[in-house]
Design an enzyme around this catalytic site. Structure first.
Site, short mmCIF file in Angstrom:
data_model
loop_
_atom_site.label_atom_id
_atom_site.label_comp_id
_atom_site.label_asym_id
_atom_site.label_seq_id
_atom_site.Cartn_x
_atom_site.Cartn_y
_atom_site.Cartn_z
CD GLU A 1 -2.99 -1.20 2.43
OE1 GLU A 1 -3.02 -0.21 3.19
OE2 GLU A 1 -3.85 -1.61 2.22
CD GLU B 1 -3.39 -6.03 4.41
OE1 GLU B 1 -4.17 -4.83 4.58
OE2 GLU B 1 -2.08 -5.73 4.25
C1 GBH Z 1 -4.43 -1.94 5.84
O1 GBH Z 1 -4.47 -0.45 5.29
C2 GBH Z 1 -3.07 -2.17 6.02
O2 GBH Z 1 -2.33 -2.89 5.19
C3 GBH Z 1 -3.01 -2.96 7.48
O3 GBH Z 1 -1.47 -2.94 7.99
C4 GBH Z 1 -3.89 -2.35 8.26
O4 GBH Z 1 -4.08 -3.14 9.46
C5 GBH Z 1 -5.32 -2.91 7.83
O5 GBH Z 1 -5.32 -2.26 6.45
C6 GBH Z 1 -6.55 -2.41 8.66
O6 GBH Z 1 -6.40 -1.02 8.70
O7 GBH Z 1 -10.86 6.35 3.57
O8 GBH Z 1 -9.38 8.01 2.29
O9 GBH Z 1 -8.34 6.50 3.46
C7 GBH Z 1 -5.78 -0.21 4.94
C8 GBH Z 1 -5.81 1.13 4.62
C9 GBH Z 1 -8.03 1.89 4.55
C10 GBH Z 1 -6.57 2.67 2.77
C11 GBH Z 1 -9.17 2.43 3.74
C12 GBH Z 1 -7.49 3.31 2.26
C13 GBH Z 1 -9.82 4.11 2.11
C14 GBH Z 1 -9.50 5.45 1.55
N1 GBH Z 1 -6.79 1.68 3.76
N2 GBH Z 1 -8.76 3.46 2.90
S1 GBH Z 1 -9.40 6.58 2.61
#
Ligand code: GBH
Length: 468
Positions: free
Chosen positions: A159, A360
């Site tokens: 990511e 994931e």
């Molecule tokens: C993942 O991140 C990670 O890889 C992991 O380490 C973490 O523990 C897990 O998920 C749970 O969070 O709403 O604008 O941010 C996920 C991160 C979350 C990024 C949802 C994108 C949507 C866009 N993602 N997010 S925003």
């Protein structure tokens, strides 16, 4: 109506990351990472004490029937200063872990960078410095030298959007910088690190190399209930802009060797283009074997002229990020299984040759902890609904080879710490006792029958219905 059975040989497992489970942050010569140094970062120790308890965790996976485990390697365990001196004791840990996995019949998938940059590199500019990409390639080579005889599949980064824009734009994640320019420069250097790292892995003999991206469909509020709704021209422009920043900024350089055309003017305005050198995109765009897709939730936006830019999305002025009246997880993320289908349809249409893996998918919910078990019907429903959508996507031709739940254990959720529960397995952090949740038992049955049962999901959501 598709069958609920998955193709033979479909890969089932879980994902974790080093900082979130290992603990032992100063053990056996490990150097500090940016997350150890970040305020709240001491949360990373003891985490799940996986550094010591990995045999038990591997046994749990084996007992649940899993065939794959994706973990990340801590860069500063391997190279305490990020570069130079190699720490064999750190590599020994991953060596033991890999042997334990293979002994349990579980295929290891290694991720080299899940956000825990060595602090020593941060002190020299971190991802804003081009040199970090080269150091990443060196680290990839050193790690592959030790584990490559037993680990076939390597992911370079996890990511990069989050690491670049939450780490350097909004500053909610380490290293906590708040600068649009830094975020774009970091994103480019991460892409370059992916390219150089992939090259290093290949030249040292890695059989399969990939990268993991967080991909989300970007929708208007009305589309959340019905994908077919045509947005207004203003809303469509808002959607396209966010889609470019979140998804295409990474997908297109990696899979096509080019920047999305509409992104370059934004990068130039926010950060200049001096950090993008001739030839970088050729390195970034070399073929990969596997794209890892992390899917959690859609992003919902609409045009609103007065809105200021969201610091995690520099260039998003005039766009409102909407909260919508829909089912959400405990973190407030809208639950929309159909969003996974949108992501997969698009990848399948635009990149039909790219092999995919869901690296994931999972959710944070408040679990009901009792003496007789950990009851997490919401998590089971979430996972089951996403798997139904995934099964239908396979029928549509999506080349998805496997599915990994985030996560095996309740663990450290970055800046949110221990309060977030994503695990199939409950961890009592006072005692480090592990207990299977109901969702783990459900997942074991899914794996055993290589598919879903005949029952419909317990709590169908509006969004599942809309996706059909
Ligand atoms: C993942 O991140 C990670 O890889 C992991 O380490 C973490 O523990 C897990 O998920 C749970 O969070 O709403 O604008 O941010 C996920 C991160 C979350 C990024 C949802 C994108 C949507 C866009 N993602 N997010 S925003």
């Amino acid at each position: 109506m598709s069958t609920a059975r998955f193709p033979e040989g479909f890969i089932w497992g879980v994902s974790t990351s080093a900082y979130q489970i290992e603990g032992a942050s100063g053990e056996d010569g490990k150097g500090p990472s940016i997350w150890d140094a970040f305020p709240g970062g001491r949360d990373g120790d003891p985490a799940c004490d996986h550094y010591r308890r990995y045999p038990e965790d591997v046994r749990l996976m084996r007992d649940l029937g899993m065939t794959a485990y994706r973990f990340s390697v801590s860069w500063s365990r391997v190279l305490p200063e990020g570069a130079g001196r190699r720490n064999d004791l750190g590599l020994d840990f991953y060596d033991r872990l890999v042997d334990e996995l293979l002994g349990a019949g579980i295929t290891p998938y290694a991720t080299l960078y899940h956000w825990d940059l060595p602090q020593a590199l941060e002190d020299r500019g971190g991802w804003t410095s081009r040199d970090t990409a080269q150091r990443f390639a060196d680290y990839a080579r050193v790690t592959h030298e030790r584990l490559g005889d037993r680990v076939d599949t390597w992911f370079t980064l996890n990511e990069p959007w989050v690491a670049a824009f939450i780490g350097h734009g909004s500053g909610v994640h380490a290293p906590g910088r708040r600068s649009a320019a830094d975020a774009f420069v970091a994103a480019h250097h991460m892409l370059l690190a992916h390219g150089l790292g992939a090259e290093a892995l290949r030249s040292s003999g890695a059989s399969r190399v990939g990268v993991v991206l967080n991909l989300s469909p970007v929708l208007t509020p009305a589309q959340l209930g019905d994908f077919a709704v045509e947005p207004s021209e203003e809303d469509a422009e808002a959607v396209a802009r966010i889609d470019t920043l979140l998804n295409r900024q990474f997908v297109e350089p990696i899979l096509r060797g080019r920047h999305p055309g509409d992104l370059l003017p934004v990068i130039e305005r926010e950060a200049g283009l001096g950090h993008v050198h001739d030839g970088d995109l050729d390195v970034i765009g070399r073929p990969i074997d596997l794209l890892g897709v992390n899917y959690y939730t859609p992003v919902v936006v609409r045009a609103q002229p007065s809105a200021a830019a969201d610091p995690a999305f520099p260039g998003s002025e005039g766009i409102l990020f909407c909260s919508v009246p829909t089912a959400v997880t405990a973190m407030g993320w809208p639950i929309m299984p159909g969003g996974l289908s949108l992501v997969l349809r698009r990848l399948t249409r635009e990149y039909p040759d790219t092999e995919l893996m869901i690296t994931e998918n999972g959710a944070d919910f408040v679990d009901v902890v009792t003496g007789d078990g950990i009851h997490d019907v919401d998590r089971t429903s979430y996972l089951e609904e996403h798997l139904r959508v995934l099964r239908a996507s396979l029928d549509e031709g999506a080349r998805v080879r496997g599915y990994l739940v985030w996560s095996l254990l309740d663990c450290v959720e970055w800046a949110d710490g221990y309060q977030r529960k994503f695990g199939l397995v409950h961890v009592d952090f006072a005692t480090q006792r592990r207990r299977l949740k109901d969702s783990a038992l459900w997942y074991r049955d899914v794996i055993k029958r290589n598919g879903l049962g005949v029952d419909r999901p317990k709590r169908p959501t509006l969004e599942t219905v809309a996706a059909r």
